[in-house]
Design a protein around this motif. Structure first.
Motif, PDB file in Angstrom:
ATOM      1  N   ILE A 121       0.857  -1.178   0.000  1.00  0.00           N
ATOM      2  CA  ILE A 121       0.000   0.000   0.000  1.00  0.00           C
ATOM      3  C   ILE A 121       0.898   1.235   0.000  1.00  0.00           C
ATOM      4  CG2 ILE A 121      -1.843   1.218   1.203  1.00  0.00           C
ATOM      5  CD1 ILE A 121      -2.613  -1.430   2.514  1.00  0.00           C
ATOM      6  N   LEU A 122       0.819   2.050  -1.045  1.00  0.00           N
ATOM      7  CA  LEU A 122       1.693   3.203  -1.205  1.00  0.00           C
ATOM      8  C   LEU A 122       1.163   4.379  -0.397  1.00  0.00           C
ATOM      9  CD1 LEU A 122       2.217   2.918  -5.073  1.00  0.00           C
ATOM     10  CD2 LEU A 122       3.529   1.839  -3.220  1.00  0.00           C
ATOM     11  N   GLY A 123       2.024   4.975   0.445  1.00  0.00           N
ATOM     12  CA  GLY A 123       1.624   6.088   1.296  1.00  0.00           C
ATOM     13  C   GLY A 123       1.943   7.442   0.681  1.00  0.00           C
ATOM     14  N   THR A 124       1.567   8.484   1.393  1.00  0.00           N
ATOM     15  CA  THR A 124       1.717   9.840   0.866  1.00  0.00           C
ATOM     16  C   THR A 124       3.176  10.254   0.686  1.00  0.00           C
ATOM     17  OG1 THR A 124       1.526  10.674   3.138  1.00  0.00           O
ATOM     18  CG2 THR A 124      -0.484  10.615   1.827  1.00  0.00           C
ATOM     19  N   ALA A 125       4.113   9.632   1.409  1.00  0.00           N
ATOM     20  CA  ALA A 125       5.541   9.963   1.278  1.00  0.00           C
ATOM     21  C   ALA A 125       6.213   9.160   0.169  1.00  0.00           C
ATOM     22  CB  ALA A 125       6.256   9.728   2.599  1.00  0.00           C
ATOM     23  N   PHE A 126       5.453   8.294  -0.517  1.00  0.00           N
ATOM     24  CA  PHE A 126       6.048   7.464  -1.559  1.00  0.00           C
ATOM     25  C   PHE A 126       6.399   8.298  -2.793  1.00  0.00           C
ATOM     26  CE2 PHE A 126       5.559   5.009  -5.470  1.00  0.00           C
ATOM     27  CZ  PHE A 126       6.445   3.959  -5.252  1.00  0.00           C
ATOM     28  N   LYS A 127       7.571   8.051  -3.344  1.00  0.00           N
ATOM     29  CA  LYS A 127       7.985   8.681  -4.593  1.00  0.00           C
ATOM     30  C   LYS A 127       8.236   7.624  -5.656  1.00  0.00           C
ATOM     31  CE  LYS A 127      10.010  12.773  -2.418  1.00  0.00           C
ATOM     32  NZ  LYS A 127      11.233  13.606  -2.239  1.00  0.00           N
ATOM     33  N   LYS A 128       9.063   6.638  -5.312  1.00  0.00           N
ATOM     34  CA  LYS A 128       9.325   5.534  -6.213  1.00  0.00           C
ATOM     35  C   LYS A 128       9.988   4.411  -5.438  1.00  0.00           C
ATOM     36  CE  LYS A 128      13.779   7.419  -7.739  1.00  0.00           C
ATOM     37  NZ  LYS A 128      14.599   7.811  -8.901  1.00  0.00           N
ATOM     38  N   LEU A 129      10.046   3.251  -6.060  1.00  0.00           N
ATOM     39  CA  LEU A 129      10.742   2.128  -5.425  1.00  0.00           C
ATOM     40  C   LEU A 129      12.240   2.417  -5.330  1.00  0.00           C
ATOM     41  CD1 LEU A 129       9.033  -0.878  -7.295  1.00  0.00           C
ATOM     42  CD2 LEU A 129       8.546  -0.089  -4.970  1.00  0.00           C
ATOM     43  N   ASP A 130      12.917   1.724  -4.419  1.00  0.00           N
ATOM     44  CA  ASP A 130      14.373   1.841  -4.360  1.00  0.00           C
ATOM     45  C   ASP A 130      14.958   1.369  -5.693  1.00  0.00           C
ATOM     46  OD1 ASP A 130      14.017   2.635  -1.761  1.00  0.00           O
ATOM     47  OD2 ASP A 130      14.539   0.687  -0.886  1.00  0.00           O
ATOM     48  N   THR A 131      16.121   1.864  -6.030  1.00  0.00           N
ATOM     49  CA  THR A 131      16.735   1.462  -7.291  1.00  0.00           C
ATOM     50  C   THR A 131      16.949  -0.049  -7.308  1.00  0.00           C
ATOM     51  OG1 THR A 131      18.999   1.729  -6.477  1.00  0.00           O
ATOM     52  CG2 THR A 131      17.924   3.681  -7.434  1.00  0.00           C
ATOM     53  N   GLU A 132      16.947  -0.609  -8.489  1.00  0.00           N
ATOM     54  CA  GLU A 132      17.110  -2.057  -8.593  1.00  0.00           C
ATOM     55  C   GLU A 132      18.451  -2.508  -8.032  1.00  0.00           C
ATOM     56  OE1 GLU A 132      16.347  -5.565 -11.941  1.00  0.00           O
ATOM     57  OE2 GLU A 132      16.315  -3.440 -12.512  1.00  0.00           O
ATOM     58  N   LYS A 133      19.479  -1.660  -8.206  1.00  0.00           N
ATOM     59  CA  LYS A 133      20.799  -1.996  -7.673  1.00  0.00           C
ATOM     60  C   LYS A 133      20.766  -2.074  -6.153  1.00  0.00           C
ATOM     61  CE  LYS A 133      25.598  -0.364  -7.610  1.00  0.00           C
ATOM     62  NZ  LYS A 133      26.535   0.689  -8.077  1.00  0.00           N
ATOM     63  N   ASP A 134      20.149  -1.067  -5.523  1.00  0.00           N
ATOM     64  CA  ASP A 134      20.051  -1.073  -4.054  1.00  0.00           C
ATOM     65  C   ASP A 134      19.181  -2.221  -3.564  1.00  0.00           C
ATOM     66  OD1 ASP A 134      21.656   1.152  -3.969  1.00  0.00           O
ATOM     67  OD2 ASP A 134      20.005   2.578  -3.717  1.00  0.00           O
ATOM     68  N   ALA A 135      18.110  -2.516  -4.299  1.00  0.00           N
ATOM     69  CA  ALA A 135      17.218  -3.606  -3.907  1.00  0.00           C
ATOM     70  C   ALA A 135      17.938  -4.949  -3.981  1.00  0.00           C
ATOM     71  CB  ALA A 135      15.981  -3.610  -4.798  1.00  0.00           C
ATOM     72  N   ASP A 136      18.741  -5.147  -5.034  1.00  0.00           N
ATOM     73  CA  ASP A 136      19.492  -6.407  -5.159  1.00  0.00           C
ATOM     74  C   ASP A 136      20.519  -6.548  -4.040  1.00  0.00           C
ATOM     75  OD1 ASP A 136      18.058  -7.047  -7.405  1.00  0.00           O
ATOM     76  OD2 ASP A 136      19.597  -6.372  -8.828  1.00  0.00           O
ATOM     77  N   ALA A 137      21.176  -5.430  -3.693  1.00  0.00           N
ATOM     78  CA  ALA A 137      22.151  -5.471  -2.599  1.00  0.00           C
ATOM     79  C   ALA A 137      21.469  -5.788  -1.275  1.00  0.00           C
ATOM     80  CB  ALA A 137      22.888  -4.140  -2.510  1.00  0.00           C
ATOM     81  N   ALA A 138      20.282  -5.204  -1.042  1.00  0.00           N
ATOM     82  CA  ALA A 138      19.542  -5.474   0.186  1.00  0.00           C
ATOM     83  C   ALA A 138      19.083  -6.930   0.240  1.00  0.00           C
ATOM     84  CB  ALA A 138      18.344  -4.536   0.286  1.00  0.00           C
ATOM     85  N   LEU A 139      18.691  -7.486  -0.910  1.00  0.00           N
ATOM     86  CA  LEU A 139      18.264  -8.874  -0.954  1.00  0.00           C
ATOM     87  C   LEU A 139      19.433  -9.816  -0.682  1.00  0.00           C
ATOM     88  CD1 LEU A 139      15.893 -10.764  -1.466  1.00  0.00           C
ATOM     89  CD2 LEU A 139      16.463 -10.731  -3.908  1.00  0.00           C
ATOM     90  N   ALA A 140      20.612  -9.481  -1.234  1.00  0.00           N
ATOM     91  CA  ALA A 140      21.798 -10.300  -0.988  1.00  0.00           C
ATOM     92  C   ALA A 140      22.193 -10.262   0.486  1.00  0.00           C
ATOM     93  CB  ALA A 140      22.955  -9.818  -1.860  1.00  0.00           C
ATOM     94  N   ALA A 141      22.094  -9.080   1.109  1.00  0.00           N
ATOM     95  CA  ALA A 141      22.420  -8.956   2.530  1.00  0.00           C
ATOM     96  C   ALA A 141      21.424  -9.722   3.390  1.00  0.00           C
ATOM     97  CB  ALA A 141      22.441  -7.485   2.930  1.00  0.00           C
ATOM     98  N   LEU A 142      20.173  -9.754   2.952  1.00  0.00           N
ATOM     99  CA  LEU A 142      19.143 -10.477   3.700  1.00  0.00           C
ATOM    100  C   LEU A 142      19.405 -11.977   3.688  1.00  0.00           C
ATOM    101  CD1 LEU A 142      16.427  -9.989   5.203  1.00  0.00           C
ATOM    102  CD2 LEU A 142      15.286 -10.414   3.014  1.00  0.00           C
ATOM    103  N   ALA A 143      19.945 -12.471   2.583  1.00  0.00           N
ATOM    104  CA  ALA A 143      20.207 -13.906   2.465  1.00  0.00           C
ATOM    105  C   ALA A 143      21.525 -14.304   3.099  1.00  0.00           C
ATOM    106  CB  ALA A 143      20.224 -14.302   0.984  1.00  0.00           C
ATOM    107  N   ARG A 144      22.370 -13.329   3.400  1.00  0.00           N
ATOM    108  CA  ARG A 144      23.670 -13.628   3.957  1.00  0.00           C
ATOM    109  C   ARG A 144      23.544 -14.172   5.370  1.00  0.00           C
ATOM    110  NH1 ARG A 144      26.042  -8.647   3.732  1.00  0.00           N
ATOM    111  NH2 ARG A 144      26.204  -8.956   1.485  1.00  0.00           N
ATOM    112  N   PRO A 145      24.276 -15.250   5.716  1.00  0.00           N
ATOM    113  CA  PRO A 145      24.190 -15.798   7.070  1.00  0.00           C
ATOM    114  C   PRO A 145      24.764 -14.838   8.093  1.00  0.00           C
ATOM    115  CG  PRO A 145      25.963 -16.845   5.825  1.00  0.00           C
ATOM    116  CD  PRO A 145      25.189 -16.006   4.849  1.00  0.00           C
ATOM    117  N   ALA A 146      24.227 -14.896   9.291  1.00  0.00           N
ATOM    118  CA  ALA A 146      24.724 -14.037  10.380  1.00  0.00           C
ATOM    119  C   ALA A 146      26.105 -14.501  10.798  1.00  0.00           C
ATOM    120  CB  ALA A 146      23.766 -14.096  11.563  1.00  0.00           C
ATOM    121  N   PRO A 147      27.033 -13.562  11.141  1.00  0.00           N
ATOM    122  CA  PRO A 147      28.376 -13.947  11.567  1.00  0.00           C
ATOM    123  C   PRO A 147      28.360 -14.656  12.908  1.00  0.00           C
ATOM    124  CG  PRO A 147      28.017 -11.592  11.888  1.00  0.00           C
ATOM    125  CD  PRO A 147      26.823 -12.112  11.128  1.00  0.00           C
TER     126      PRO A 147
END
Length: 215
Positions: A183-209
Protein backbone atom coordinates in the motif's frame (compact mmCIF):
# COMPACT_ATOMS: atom_id res chain seq x y z
CA UNK A 1 86.24 9.74 96.01
CA UNK A 2 85.81 6.10 96.79
CA UNK A 3 88.33 3.56 95.76
CA UNK A 4 85.54 1.81 93.87
CA UNK A 5 85.04 4.73 91.55
CA UNK A 6 86.62 4.05 88.15
CA UNK A 7 89.19 6.57 87.09
CA UNK A 8 87.76 9.56 85.21
CA UNK A 9 84.27 9.17 86.60
CA UNK A 10 82.82 11.62 88.95
CA UNK A 11 79.73 13.62 89.57
CA UNK A 12 76.65 11.47 89.62
CA UNK A 13 78.75 8.43 88.84
CA UNK A 14 80.84 8.93 91.95
CA UNK A 15 80.46 6.00 94.23
CA UNK A 16 79.81 6.88 97.80
CA UNK A 17 78.72 4.64 100.53
CA UNK A 18 76.95 1.50 99.38
CA UNK A 19 75.40 2.89 96.15
CA UNK A 20 76.81 1.69 92.84
CA UNK A 21 75.99 2.97 89.29
CA UNK A 22 74.36 0.47 86.97
CA UNK A 23 76.61 -0.20 83.99
CA UNK A 24 74.62 -1.37 80.89
CA UNK A 25 75.79 -2.31 77.49
CA UNK A 26 74.50 -0.08 74.60
CA UNK A 27 71.28 -1.34 73.02
CA UNK A 28 71.56 -2.24 69.33
CA UNK A 29 68.11 -3.83 68.92
CA UNK A 30 66.70 -0.98 66.80
CA UNK A 31 69.65 -1.11 64.45
CA UNK A 32 69.22 -4.88 64.05
CA UNK A 33 65.53 -4.48 63.19
CA UNK A 34 66.30 -1.87 60.54
CA UNK A 35 68.95 -4.13 59.01
CA UNK A 36 66.49 -7.07 58.84
CA UNK A 37 63.74 -4.95 57.21
CA UNK A 38 66.17 -3.56 54.64
CA UNK A 39 67.33 -7.09 53.82
CA UNK A 40 63.76 -8.31 53.25
CA UNK A 41 63.00 -5.36 50.97
CA UNK A 42 66.18 -5.98 49.00
CA UNK A 43 65.30 -9.64 48.52
CA UNK A 44 61.78 -8.68 47.37
CA UNK A 45 63.14 -6.26 44.79
CA UNK A 46 65.56 -8.88 43.49
CA UNK A 47 62.73 -11.41 43.13
CA UNK A 48 60.46 -8.92 41.33
CA UNK A 49 63.25 -7.97 38.95
CA UNK A 50 63.85 -11.65 38.16
CA UNK A 51 60.16 -12.16 37.29
CA UNK A 52 60.22 -9.11 35.01
CA UNK A 53 63.24 -10.47 33.15
CA UNK A 54 61.53 -13.83 32.72
CA UNK A 55 58.42 -12.06 31.37
CA UNK A 56 60.50 -10.07 28.87
CA UNK A 57 62.29 -13.11 27.50
CA UNK A 58 59.16 -15.30 27.34
CA UNK A 59 56.97 -12.61 25.75
CA UNK A 60 54.34 -12.82 28.47
CA UNK A 61 52.88 -16.03 27.01
CA UNK A 62 52.26 -17.50 30.43
CA UNK A 63 50.18 -14.61 31.71
CA UNK A 64 46.61 -15.47 32.57
CA UNK A 65 43.46 -13.41 32.94
CA UNK A 66 41.68 -12.80 36.24
CA UNK A 67 39.53 -15.86 35.58
CA UNK A 68 42.60 -18.09 35.26
CA UNK A 69 42.43 -18.60 31.49
CA UNK A 70 45.32 -17.94 29.16
CA UNK A 71 45.10 -14.85 27.03
CA UNK A 72 45.33 -16.98 23.89
CA UNK A 73 42.12 -18.72 24.97
CA UNK A 74 40.20 -15.47 24.35
CA UNK A 75 41.09 -15.35 20.67
CA UNK A 76 38.34 -16.72 18.40
CA UNK A 77 39.52 -19.65 16.36
CA UNK A 78 39.75 -19.19 12.62
CA UNK A 79 36.71 -20.58 10.80
CA UNK A 80 37.28 -23.77 8.88
CA UNK A 81 36.37 -23.01 5.31
CA UNK A 82 34.63 -25.63 3.24
CA UNK A 83 32.97 -25.51 -0.17
CA UNK A 84 29.50 -26.08 1.28
CA UNK A 85 29.74 -23.70 4.27
CA UNK A 86 28.21 -20.60 2.65
CA UNK A 87 25.47 -22.59 0.93
CA UNK A 88 24.49 -24.50 4.05
CA UNK A 89 24.51 -21.41 6.30
CA UNK A 90 22.69 -19.05 3.94
CA UNK A 91 19.06 -18.25 4.74
CA UNK A 92 16.43 -19.84 2.54
CA UNK A 93 14.24 -17.02 1.22
CA UNK A 94 11.30 -17.17 -1.18
CA UNK A 95 12.09 -16.16 -4.76
CA UNK A 96 10.38 -12.97 -6.03
CA UNK A 97 8.56 -15.02 -8.65
CA UNK A 98 6.86 -16.98 -5.86
CA UNK A 99 5.53 -13.81 -4.21
CA UNK A 100 2.22 -12.44 -5.49
CA UNK A 101 1.83 -8.75 -4.71
CA UNK A 102 -1.33 -6.63 -4.73
CA UNK A 103 -0.38 -2.97 -5.26
CA UNK A 104 -2.71 -0.30 -3.85
CA UNK A 105 -2.49 3.48 -4.06
CA UNK A 106 -3.42 5.33 -0.84
CA UNK A 107 -2.28 8.76 -2.11
CA UNK A 108 -4.20 11.51 -3.97
CA UNK A 109 -1.89 11.06 -6.97
CA UNK A 110 -3.16 8.89 -9.81
CA UNK A 111 -1.28 6.18 -11.65
CA UNK A 112 1.17 5.26 -8.85
CA UNK A 113 -0.21 1.77 -8.31
CA UNK A 114 0.12 0.77 -11.98
CA UNK A 115 3.61 2.28 -12.39
CA UNK A 116 4.81 0.51 -9.26
CA UNK A 117 3.23 -2.79 -10.24
CA UNK A 118 4.90 -2.65 -13.67
CA UNK A 119 8.29 -2.04 -12.06
CA UNK A 120 7.83 -4.89 -9.60
CA UNK A 121 6.90 -7.18 -12.47
CA UNK A 122 10.14 -6.26 -14.26
CA UNK A 123 12.03 -7.25 -11.13
CA UNK A 124 10.50 -10.72 -11.10
CA UNK A 125 7.54 -10.38 -8.73
CA UNK A 126 4.14 -11.80 -9.56
CA UNK A 127 1.42 -9.14 -9.63
CA UNK A 128 -2.15 -9.56 -8.37
CA UNK A 129 -4.66 -6.73 -7.93
CA UNK A 130 -3.76 -3.13 -8.81
CA UNK A 131 -5.89 -0.11 -7.82
CA UNK A 132 -6.88 2.28 -5.05
CA UNK A 133 -6.32 1.33 -1.42
CA UNK A 134 -9.22 0.10 0.73
CA UNK A 135 -11.06 2.80 2.67
CA UNK A 136 -9.36 1.86 5.93
CA UNK A 137 -6.01 2.88 4.39
CA UNK A 138 -6.96 5.39 1.67
CA UNK A 139 -5.30 8.78 2.40
CA UNK A 140 -4.31 7.45 5.84
CA UNK A 141 -0.80 6.10 5.22
CA UNK A 142 1.66 8.88 6.11
CA UNK A 143 4.90 7.08 5.35
CA UNK A 144 6.23 5.59 2.13
CA UNK A 145 4.00 2.56 2.41
CA UNK A 146 2.79 -0.50 4.28
CA UNK A 147 3.46 -4.15 3.45
CA UNK A 148 0.72 -6.48 4.65
CA UNK A 149 0.77 -10.27 4.82
CA UNK A 150 -0.19 -13.29 6.85
CA UNK A 151 1.68 -13.96 10.12
CA UNK A 152 3.70 -16.68 8.38
CA UNK A 153 4.96 -14.09 5.86
CA UNK A 154 6.65 -11.88 8.46
CA UNK A 155 9.88 -13.88 8.50
CA UNK A 156 10.35 -14.39 4.75
CA UNK A 157 7.94 -12.95 2.19
CA UNK A 158 7.55 -9.45 3.64
CA UNK A 159 11.32 -8.90 4.17
CA UNK A 160 11.97 -9.93 0.55
CA UNK A 161 9.34 -7.51 -0.73
CA UNK A 162 10.67 -4.92 1.71
CA UNK A 163 14.01 -4.86 -0.12
CA UNK A 164 12.21 -2.97 -2.91
CA UNK A 165 10.92 -0.28 -0.54
CA UNK A 166 13.10 -0.35 2.58
CA UNK A 167 11.26 2.37 4.49
CA UNK A 168 7.87 0.67 4.18
CA UNK A 169 6.27 -0.63 7.39
CA UNK A 170 5.83 -4.41 7.53
CA UNK A 171 2.72 -5.71 9.28
CA UNK A 172 0.75 -8.94 9.60
CA UNK A 173 -3.03 -9.16 9.57
CA UNK A 174 -5.59 -11.94 9.91
CA UNK A 175 -5.36 -13.19 6.30
CA UNK A 176 -4.58 -16.81 5.60
CA UNK A 177 -3.85 -16.60 1.87
CA UNK A 178 -0.48 -16.37 0.12
CA UNK A 179 -0.88 -12.91 -1.47
CA UNK A 180 0.66 -9.82 0.12
CA UNK A 181 -0.25 -6.15 -0.23
CA UNK A 182 1.93 -3.13 -0.96
CA UNK A 183 0.00 0.00 0.00
CA UNK A 184 1.69 3.20 -1.20
CA UNK A 185 1.62 6.09 1.30
CA UNK A 186 1.72 9.84 0.87
CA UNK A 187 5.54 9.96 1.28
CA UNK A 188 6.05 7.46 -1.56
CA UNK A 189 7.99 8.68 -4.59
CA UNK A 190 9.33 5.53 -6.21
CA UNK A 191 10.74 2.13 -5.42
CA UNK A 192 14.37 1.84 -4.36
CA UNK A 193 16.73 1.46 -7.29
CA UNK A 194 17.11 -2.06 -8.59
CA UNK A 195 20.80 -2.00 -7.67
CA UNK A 196 20.05 -1.07 -4.05
CA UNK A 197 17.22 -3.61 -3.91
CA UNK A 198 19.49 -6.41 -5.16
CA UNK A 199 22.15 -5.47 -2.60
CA UNK A 200 19.54 -5.47 0.19
CA UNK A 201 18.26 -8.87 -0.95
CA UNK A 202 21.80 -10.30 -0.99
CA UNK A 203 22.42 -8.96 2.53
CA UNK A 204 19.14 -10.48 3.70
CA UNK A 205 20.21 -13.91 2.46
CA UNK A 206 23.67 -13.63 3.96
CA UNK A 207 24.19 -15.80 7.07
CA UNK A 208 24.72 -14.04 10.38
CA UNK A 209 28.38 -13.95 11.57
CA UNK A 210 29.42 -16.31 14.35
CA UNK A 211 29.72 -14.64 17.78
CA UNK A 212 33.25 -13.74 18.83
CA UNK A 213 34.88 -15.14 21.95
CA UNK A 214 34.27 -13.21 25.18
CA UNK A 215 36.70 -13.03 28.05
Amino acid sequence: MSMLTPPGMGGKYRITGDKFPRMRRPRHRRRIVLVVVASVLALGLVGWGTLQLIDVFTGGEKKTTASGRKKDDCKPSAPQASPSTSTASAKTLPQPGKIKVNVYNATPRGGLAKETADELKKRGFAIGKVGNAPSEYDKKVKGTGILLGAPKDVAGVLPVLGTQLKKAEQKADARTGTEVDMILGTAFKKLDTEKDADAALAALARPAPAPSAKC
